[in-house]
Design a protein around this motif. Structure first.
Motif, PDB file in Angstrom:
ATOM      1  N   ARG A 173       0.825  -1.209   0.000  1.00  0.00           N
ATOM      2  CA  ARG A 173       0.000   0.000   0.000  1.00  0.00           C
ATOM      3  C   ARG A 173       0.859   1.259   0.000  1.00  0.00           C
ATOM      4  O   ARG A 173       0.476   2.275  -0.595  1.00  0.00           O
ATOM      5  CB  ARG A 173      -0.964  -0.009   1.188  1.00  0.00           C
ATOM      6  CG  ARG A 173      -1.994  -1.126   1.084  1.00  0.00           C
ATOM      7  CD  ARG A 173      -3.121  -0.985   2.079  1.00  0.00           C
ATOM      8  NE  ARG A 173      -2.723  -0.819   3.458  1.00  0.00           N
ATOM      9  CZ  ARG A 173      -2.564  -1.813   4.341  1.00  0.00           C
ATOM     10  NH1 ARG A 173      -2.771  -3.082   3.979  1.00  0.00           N
ATOM     11  NH2 ARG A 173      -2.213  -1.562   5.590  1.00  0.00           N
ATOM     12  N   ALA A 174       2.015   1.211   0.614  1.00  0.00           N
ATOM     13  CA  ALA A 174       2.912   2.374   0.631  1.00  0.00           C
ATOM     14  C   ALA A 174       3.440   2.701  -0.764  1.00  0.00           C
ATOM     15  O   ALA A 174       3.891   3.819  -1.015  1.00  0.00           O
ATOM     16  CB  ALA A 174       4.068   2.131   1.593  1.00  0.00           C
ATOM     17  N   GLU A 175       3.341   1.749  -1.684  1.00  0.00           N
ATOM     18  CA  GLU A 175       3.771   1.957  -3.070  1.00  0.00           C
ATOM     19  C   GLU A 175       2.629   2.422  -3.967  1.00  0.00           C
ATOM     20  O   GLU A 175       2.801   2.552  -5.175  1.00  0.00           O
ATOM     21  CB  GLU A 175       4.341   0.647  -3.632  1.00  0.00           C
ATOM     22  CG  GLU A 175       5.575   0.161  -2.914  1.00  0.00           C
ATOM     23  CD  GLU A 175       6.015  -1.213  -3.404  1.00  0.00           C
ATOM     24  OE1 GLU A 175       5.302  -1.834  -4.230  1.00  0.00           O
ATOM     25  OE2 GLU A 175       7.075  -1.658  -2.951  1.00  0.00           O
ATOM     26  N   MET A 176       1.478   2.682  -3.397  1.00  0.00           N
ATOM     27  CA  MET A 176       0.295   3.033  -4.178  1.00  0.00           C
ATOM     28  C   MET A 176       0.001   4.526  -4.128  1.00  0.00           C
ATOM     29  O   MET A 176       0.351   5.204  -3.166  1.00  0.00           O
ATOM     30  CB  MET A 176      -0.919   2.263  -3.650  1.00  0.00           C
ATOM     31  CG  MET A 176      -0.786   0.782  -3.804  1.00  0.00           C
ATOM     32  SD  MET A 176      -2.208  -0.065  -3.077  1.00  0.00           S
ATOM     33  CE  MET A 176      -1.688  -1.763  -3.282  1.00  0.00           C
ATOM     34  N   VAL A 177      -0.680   4.974  -5.172  1.00  0.00           N
ATOM     35  CA  VAL A 177      -1.154   6.350  -5.246  1.00  0.00           C
ATOM     36  C   VAL A 177      -2.660   6.321  -5.454  1.00  0.00           C
ATOM     37  O   VAL A 177      -3.165   5.604  -6.319  1.00  0.00           O
ATOM     38  CB  VAL A 177      -0.495   7.117  -6.417  1.00  0.00           C
ATOM     39  CG1 VAL A 177      -1.038   8.540  -6.495  1.00  0.00           C
ATOM     40  CG2 VAL A 177       1.017   7.125  -6.279  1.00  0.00           C
ATOM     41  N   MET A 178      -3.368   7.103  -4.654  1.00  0.00           N
ATOM     42  CA  MET A 178      -4.803   7.283  -4.837  1.00  0.00           C
ATOM     43  C   MET A 178      -5.003   8.568  -5.635  1.00  0.00           C
ATOM     44  O   MET A 178      -4.581   9.637  -5.198  1.00  0.00           O
ATOM     45  CB  MET A 178      -5.509   7.411  -3.482  1.00  0.00           C
ATOM     46  CG  MET A 178      -6.963   7.817  -3.577  1.00  0.00           C
ATOM     47  SD  MET A 178      -8.098   6.479  -3.897  1.00  0.00           S
ATOM     48  CE  MET A 178      -7.973   5.565  -2.376  1.00  0.00           C
ATOM     49  N   TYR A 179      -5.610   8.429  -6.805  1.00  0.00           N
ATOM     50  CA  TYR A 179      -6.025   9.600  -7.577  1.00  0.00           C
ATOM     51  C   TYR A 179      -7.505   9.765  -7.332  1.00  0.00           C
ATOM     52  O   TYR A 179      -8.266   8.788  -7.382  1.00  0.00           O
ATOM     53  CB  TYR A 179      -5.782   9.386  -9.074  1.00  0.00           C
ATOM     54  CG  TYR A 179      -4.328   9.465  -9.461  1.00  0.00           C
ATOM     55  CD1 TYR A 179      -3.793  10.640  -9.984  1.00  0.00           C
ATOM     56  CD2 TYR A 179      -3.494   8.374  -9.320  1.00  0.00           C
ATOM     57  CE1 TYR A 179      -2.451  10.714 -10.345  1.00  0.00           C
ATOM     58  CE2 TYR A 179      -2.159   8.431  -9.678  1.00  0.00           C
ATOM     59  CZ  TYR A 179      -1.646   9.611 -10.193  1.00  0.00           C
ATOM     60  OH  TYR A 179      -0.324   9.683 -10.541  1.00  0.00           O
ATOM     61  N   THR A 180      -7.923  10.986  -7.065  1.00  0.00           N
ATOM     62  CA  THR A 180      -9.321  11.209  -6.756  1.00  0.00           C
ATOM     63  C   THR A 180      -9.787  12.533  -7.339  1.00  0.00           C
ATOM     64  O   THR A 180      -9.029  13.501  -7.372  1.00  0.00           O
ATOM     65  CB  THR A 180      -9.560  11.098  -5.232  1.00  0.00           C
ATOM     66  OG1 THR A 180     -10.954  11.138  -4.970  1.00  0.00           O
ATOM     67  CG2 THR A 180      -8.800  12.140  -4.455  1.00  0.00           C
ATOM     68  N   SER A 181     -11.009  12.539  -7.832  1.00  0.00           N
ATOM     69  CA  SER A 181     -11.524  13.717  -8.517  1.00  0.00           C
ATOM     70  C   SER A 181     -11.612  14.923  -7.597  1.00  0.00           C
ATOM     71  O   SER A 181     -11.536  16.060  -8.058  1.00  0.00           O
ATOM     72  CB  SER A 181     -12.893  13.413  -9.131  1.00  0.00           C
ATOM     73  OG  SER A 181     -13.828  13.045  -8.134  1.00  0.00           O
ATOM     74  N   THR A 182     -11.754  14.680  -6.313  1.00  0.00           N
ATOM     75  CA  THR A 182     -11.906  15.761  -5.343  1.00  0.00           C
ATOM     76  C   THR A 182     -11.107  15.421  -4.089  1.00  0.00           C
ATOM     77  O   THR A 182     -11.025  14.259  -3.690  1.00  0.00           O
ATOM     78  CB  THR A 182     -13.390  15.941  -4.987  1.00  0.00           C
ATOM     79  OG1 THR A 182     -14.133  16.106  -6.210  1.00  0.00           O
ATOM     80  CG2 THR A 182     -13.617  17.146  -4.105  1.00  0.00           C
ATOM     81  N   GLU A 183     -10.536  16.429  -3.476  1.00  0.00           N
ATOM     82  CA  GLU A 183      -9.741  16.213  -2.263  1.00  0.00           C
ATOM     83  C   GLU A 183     -10.551  15.416  -1.248  1.00  0.00           C
ATOM     84  O   GLU A 183     -11.712  15.724  -0.997  1.00  0.00           O
ATOM     85  CB  GLU A 183      -9.324  17.556  -1.668  1.00  0.00           C
ATOM     86  CG  GLU A 183      -8.434  17.422  -0.458  1.00  0.00           C
ATOM     87  CD  GLU A 183      -7.921  18.754   0.047  1.00  0.00           C
ATOM     88  OE1 GLU A 183      -7.069  18.731   0.955  1.00  0.00           O
ATOM     89  OE2 GLU A 183      -8.364  19.814  -0.437  1.00  0.00           O
ATOM     90  N   PRO A 184      -9.966  14.399  -0.655  1.00  0.00           N
ATOM     91  CA  PRO A 184     -10.700  13.551   0.288  1.00  0.00           C
ATOM     92  C   PRO A 184     -11.244  14.330   1.487  1.00  0.00           C
ATOM     93  O   PRO A 184     -10.573  15.204   2.043  1.00  0.00           O
ATOM     94  CB  PRO A 184      -9.654  12.536   0.750  1.00  0.00           C
ATOM     95  CG  PRO A 184      -8.651  12.506  -0.355  1.00  0.00           C
ATOM     96  CD  PRO A 184      -8.609  13.904  -0.890  1.00  0.00           C
ATOM     97  N   CYS A 185     -12.462  13.974   1.875  1.00  0.00           N
ATOM     98  CA  CYS A 185     -13.067  14.544   3.079  1.00  0.00           C
ATOM     99  C   CYS A 185     -12.340  13.979   4.306  1.00  0.00           C
ATOM    100  O   CYS A 185     -11.559  13.029   4.193  1.00  0.00           O
ATOM    101  CB  CYS A 185     -14.560  14.213   3.120  1.00  0.00           C
ATOM    102  SG  CYS A 185     -14.935  12.482   3.500  1.00  0.00           S
ATOM    103  N   PRO A 186     -12.580  14.527   5.486  1.00  0.00           N
ATOM    104  CA  PRO A 186     -11.899  14.016   6.682  1.00  0.00           C
ATOM    105  C   PRO A 186     -12.133  12.525   6.943  1.00  0.00           C
ATOM    106  O   PRO A 186     -11.212  11.820   7.347  1.00  0.00           O
ATOM    107  CB  PRO A 186     -12.478  14.877   7.807  1.00  0.00           C
ATOM    108  CG  PRO A 186     -12.807  16.175   7.135  1.00  0.00           C
ATOM    109  CD  PRO A 186     -13.317  15.769   5.774  1.00  0.00           C
ATOM    110  N   MET A 187     -13.347  12.020   6.694  1.00  0.00           N
ATOM    111  CA  MET A 187     -13.617  10.596   6.898  1.00  0.00           C
ATOM    112  C   MET A 187     -12.733   9.751   5.983  1.00  0.00           C
ATOM    113  O   MET A 187     -12.102   8.788   6.420  1.00  0.00           O
ATOM    114  CB  MET A 187     -15.092  10.288   6.629  1.00  0.00           C
ATOM    115  CG  MET A 187     -15.444   8.811   6.695  1.00  0.00           C
ATOM    116  SD  MET A 187     -17.185   8.466   6.319  1.00  0.00           S
ATOM    117  CE  MET A 187     -17.257   8.800   4.558  1.00  0.00           C
ATOM    118  N   CYS A 188     -12.689  10.119   4.714  1.00  0.00           N
ATOM    119  CA  CYS A 188     -11.887   9.359   3.746  1.00  0.00           C
ATOM    120  C   CYS A 188     -10.399   9.490   4.036  1.00  0.00           C
ATOM    121  O   CYS A 188      -9.655   8.509   3.939  1.00  0.00           O
ATOM    122  CB  CYS A 188     -12.194   9.828   2.330  1.00  0.00           C
ATOM    123  SG  CYS A 188     -13.866   9.406   1.807  1.00  0.00           S
ATOM    124  N   ALA A 189      -9.969  10.683   4.385  1.00  0.00           N
ATOM    125  CA  ALA A 189      -8.551  10.885   4.697  1.00  0.00           C
ATOM    126  C   ALA A 189      -8.145  10.031   5.895  1.00  0.00           C
ATOM    127  O   ALA A 189      -7.049   9.464   5.920  1.00  0.00           O
ATOM    128  CB  ALA A 189      -8.265  12.358   4.963  1.00  0.00           C
TER     129      ALA A 189
END
Length: 153
Positions: free
Chosen positions: A77-93
């Motif tokens: 998981r440390a080698e992964m990148v999450m691309y997301t259309s919108t900055e993550p909310c506090p719950m997701c972060a």
């Protein structure tokens, strides 16, 4: 930080999140989409399903973090990148911090979503993700903003 991240095809991955966000909006969910990348390839994708799944937790970032924790080791998981259309909310972060991804790349900032939804801006994801996860954004901001302009907030 993993210098290999810098060579990833950021625009192609971000545009995939836009397609997922549009698909979410078309089926009646909020316009958010995310992809999880390893070795510059998509290994998982998801879009918002809070309405169609009747589940307030079905933000794509949180669901992908959950799935990644079930399928991959912390080192992977440390080698992964999450691309997301919108900055993550506090719950997701918070979920992403637990997952321990190496990097998060977003298009539309949490402050901008506050403008679209007429709500107070959320806590920036970097404040929750801390030092372990690098946060990059905005990327392709105008394209990402266009999706929210077309959504009936």
């Amino acid at each position: 930080m993993n210098s290999a991240f810098d060579s990833f095809d950021h625009e192609a991955h971000m545009r995939e999140t836009f397609e997922l966000a549009r698909a979410a909006a078309a089926r009646g969910d909020e316009p958010f989409g995310s992809v999880l990348i390893r070795d510059d390839s998509i290994i998982m994708r998801d879009s918002n399903r809070i309405n169609t799944a009747d589940d307030i937790r079905r933000h794509p970032e949180l669901h992908l973090a959950y799935e990644a924790c079930n399928k991959y080791t912390p080192e992977e998981r440390a080698e992964m990148v999450m691309y997301t259309s919108t900055e993550p909310c506090p719950m997701c972060a918070g979920g992403m911090a637990t997952a321990g991804f190496g990097r998060v790349v977003y298009s539309v900032g949490s402050d901008e979503i506050g403008e679209f939804t007429s709500s107070s801006p959320a806590v920036p994801s970097a404040a929750i993700l801390g030092e372990a996860t690098e946060v990059i954004g905005p990327v392709l901001n105008e394209e990402g903003r266009e999706i929210h302009r077309g959504y009936d907030w």
